[in-house]
Structure formats: structure tokens, C-alpha cells
Design an enzyme around this catalytic site. Structure first.
Site, PDB file in Angstrom:
ATOM      1  CB  SER A   1      -0.902   0.033   1.238  1.00  0.00           C
ATOM      2  OG  SER A   1      -1.731  -1.100   1.292  1.00  0.00           O
TER       3      SER A   1
HETATM    4  N1  SAH Z   1      -0.852  -4.727   4.217  1.00  0.00           N
HETATM    5  C1  SAH Z   1      -0.132  -5.023   3.004  1.00  0.00           C
HETATM    6  C2  SAH Z   1      -0.958  -4.679   1.779  1.00  0.00           C
HETATM    7  C3  SAH Z   1      -0.928  -5.809   0.792  1.00  0.00           C
HETATM    8  S1  SAH Z   1      -2.123  -5.756  -0.503  1.00  0.00           S
HETATM    9  C4  SAH Z   1       1.232  -4.352   2.991  1.00  0.00           C
HETATM   10  O1  SAH Z   1       1.552  -3.621   3.927  1.00  0.00           O
HETATM   11  O2  SAH Z   1       2.014  -4.586   2.070  1.00  0.00           O
HETATM   12  C5  SAH Z   1      -3.430  -6.736   0.182  1.00  0.00           C
HETATM   13  C6  SAH Z   1      -3.141  -8.169   0.487  1.00  0.00           C
HETATM   14  O3  SAH Z   1      -4.373  -8.771   0.907  1.00  0.00           O
HETATM   15  C7  SAH Z   1      -2.653  -9.018  -0.679  1.00  0.00           C
HETATM   16  O4  SAH Z   1      -1.422  -9.591  -0.346  1.00  0.00           O
HETATM   17  C8  SAH Z   1      -3.740 -10.083  -0.848  1.00  0.00           C
HETATM   18  O5  SAH Z   1      -3.241 -11.364  -1.239  1.00  0.00           O
HETATM   19  C9  SAH Z   1      -4.352 -10.136   0.543  1.00  0.00           C
HETATM   20  N2  SAH Z   1      -5.705 -10.689   0.626  1.00  0.00           N
HETATM   21  C10 SAH Z   1      -6.745 -10.538  -0.230  1.00  0.00           C
HETATM   22  N3  SAH Z   1      -7.834 -11.219   0.200  1.00  0.00           N
HETATM   23  C11 SAH Z   1      -7.482 -11.814   1.379  1.00  0.00           C
HETATM   24  C12 SAH Z   1      -8.151 -12.677   2.314  1.00  0.00           C
HETATM   25  N4  SAH Z   1      -9.410 -13.076   2.122  1.00  0.00           N
HETATM   26  N5  SAH Z   1      -7.464 -13.095   3.399  1.00  0.00           N
HETATM   27  C13 SAH Z   1      -6.174 -12.725   3.597  1.00  0.00           C
HETATM   28  N6  SAH Z   1      -5.481 -11.921   2.765  1.00  0.00           N
HETATM   29  C14 SAH Z   1      -6.122 -11.470   1.659  1.00  0.00           C
END
Ligand code: SAH
Length: 227
Positions: free
Chosen positions: A71
Site C-alpha cells: 500500500s
Molecule cells: N498490508 C499489506 C498490503 C498488501 S495488498 C502491505 O503492507 O504490504 C493486500 C493483500 O491482501 C494481498 O497480499 C492479498 O493477497 C491479501 N488478501 C486478499 N484477500 C485476502 C483474504 N481473504 N485473506 C487474507 N489476505 C487477503
């Protein structure tokens, strides 16, 4: 001459870039000093591949593995601020991704559990570069489906969802303490509306609505494929 081994380091140059980033976040309205202090402390470039150490300090999202993104710093700051973190808060994060957001919360003194559905990203958490500073008692990584939450560790003081949710997951409301806060980007047309949900003592909840953001989607189930 042998080739110099490339490895992560946190130099004065990186700290300088972080200071600029923090200045920019202040100008964009982030005012929680504990959030800004944590973002100054944690080297964001450790969460990207080595060659992207400059880009790490621009206020933009960036691709990581498995078609996912880290993000943008403003989004991390905004969600962290909405959570009103206090030391020893028990926090559940949905969407570990690069581990950056969860590390910021751990740096703020929260006890963090974070769930990722992409196996490839979860496997990377085993090589977390800062695991001596944030051991599993402070920051624990879980492979699973965020829609189910983590009932064995519930209830949580705070829940943060870092992917775009199609609806407010009822199991996550259940796992929130009365008086607890959930920050969730909720899908609305082409964007995500940032909501802060506060659970009332009687189990109902109230909603506050903030700006629009853009996230990768929250998807059901686990994914064991390398995308
Ligand atoms: N907090 C992260 C943002 C990553 S983007 C950071 O600091 O980098 C969002 C993430 O959510 C992705 O890696 C995606 O695979 C995950 N995601 C999507 N749906 C999900 C679910 N149902 N359970 C767990 N993770 C999920």
C-alpha cells in the site's frame, strides 16, 4: 575483484528519504505522532526488492510478489491513524502482503496477528528481515482466509483490512471486542470507501465514512498457486 554482496542496510541517505516522506505525510494531513514516529523508525525499503530502495520512499503503491501491492505510505498512515493504536492493543490484520503495515503497528506497540491468503507471500514471511526486532509474540504471520478471521485468538481490540472488501465480514465483527475498532476499505463502484466501524457494547456497530482509496480485492479462500 569479487562482486560486492548486496544486502539491506539502513543508511543516513535512507533516513533522509524517510524524513522527507514523513514531512509529506504531515502536509497531507497525517497528525498522529505515534504513526509518524513508527514510519520514521521502520525502513520501508526492507519490504521491497533491493533494487527499489529509492522508490520505497516515494508516496506510491508498488507491486510485490503474487500480483499484489504494498500500500502507498499515505494509505498505511491513514489506516494506522484511524485505528487509534495504544500499546498492547491486540490487532488483527487481513492482507499481510509485504509485511510493512503489520510492522508499523508492531512498532507502535501493538500485538499483531496478520493473515495472508497467498501462499507465496506467506512463505516470504518466514524470512522476515526484522524478525529479531519483532518476534512472533509481537508480530505473528498466518496463512489463511481473512473472511474467517482467527477465532482462536479473538477477541481483538482492533481489526484492519488492507484489501478491498466486498462487504463487512460478519465473522470479523464477531471477533471484535465491544468498544473495538475495525478499519475497512469497502467496495463501492470503482473505488473503496474507507470506513471506521466501532462495535457497541450490545454487539451492534456504528460507522464513520472517510475518503476513497484503491486496493487490490479481498478474495475468498486460500491460494496455494504461485501466480
Ligand atoms: N498490508 C499489506 C498490503 C498488501 S495488498 C502491505 O503492507 O504490504 C493486500 C493483500 O491482501 C494481498 O497480499 C492479498 O493477497 C491479501 N488478501 C486478499 N484477500 C485476502 C483474504 N481473504 N485473506 C487474507 N489476505 C487477503
Amino acid at each position: 575483484m569479487g562482486k560486492r554482496m548486496l544486502e539491506y542496510e539502513d543508511s543516513y541517505r535512507h533516513k533522509g528519504m524517510r524524513e522527507n516522506l514523513i514531512k509529506g505525510l504531515r502536509e497531507k494531513g497525517i497528525s498522529d505522532e505515534a504513526v509518524l514516529k513508527a514510519m520514521m523508525e521502520v525502513p520501508r525499503h526492507f519490504f521491497l526488492d533491493l533494487e527499489f530502495e529509492n522508490i520505497a520512499y516515494e508516496d506510491r503503491a508498488f507491486p510485490i510478489a503474487a500480483d499484489q501491492t504494498i500500500s502507498m505510505p499515505y494509505t498505511v498512515a491513514f489506516q494506522s491513524q484511524l485505528l487509534q493504536i495504544k500499546p498492547f492493543d491486540r490487532v488483527l490484520e487481513i492482507g499481510t502482503g509485504s509485511m510493512y503495515q503489520s510492522t508499523i503497528l508492531a512498532e507502535m506497540g501493538a500485538i499483531v496477528l496478520t493473515i495472508e491468503r497467498q501462499k507465496e507471500l506467506f512463505e516470504k514471511t518466514k524470512k522476515f528481515i526484522l524478525k529479531n526486532k519483532y518476534p512472533a509474540a509481537k508480530l505473528r504471520f498466518i496463512y489463511g482466509d481473512g473472511f474467517s478471521g482467527q477465532p482462536a485468538f479473538a477477541p481483538f481490540d482492533k481489526i484492519i483490512i488492507t484489501c478491498g472488501a466486498p462487504f463487512i465480514p460478519p465473522k470479523l465483527i464477531d471477533q471484535l471486542k465491544p468498544g473495538g475498532i475495525m478499519v475497512i476499505p469497502l467496495a463501492e463502484d470503482q473505488h473503496h470507501k474507507m470506513l471506521r466501524i466501532t462495535k457497541n457494547e450490545n454487539g451492534t456497530y456504528s460507522e464513520e465514512s472517510f475518503a476513497d482509496f484503491s486496493f487490490v480485492p479481498m478474495l475468498p479462500g486460500k491460494n496455494s498457486e504461485a501466480n
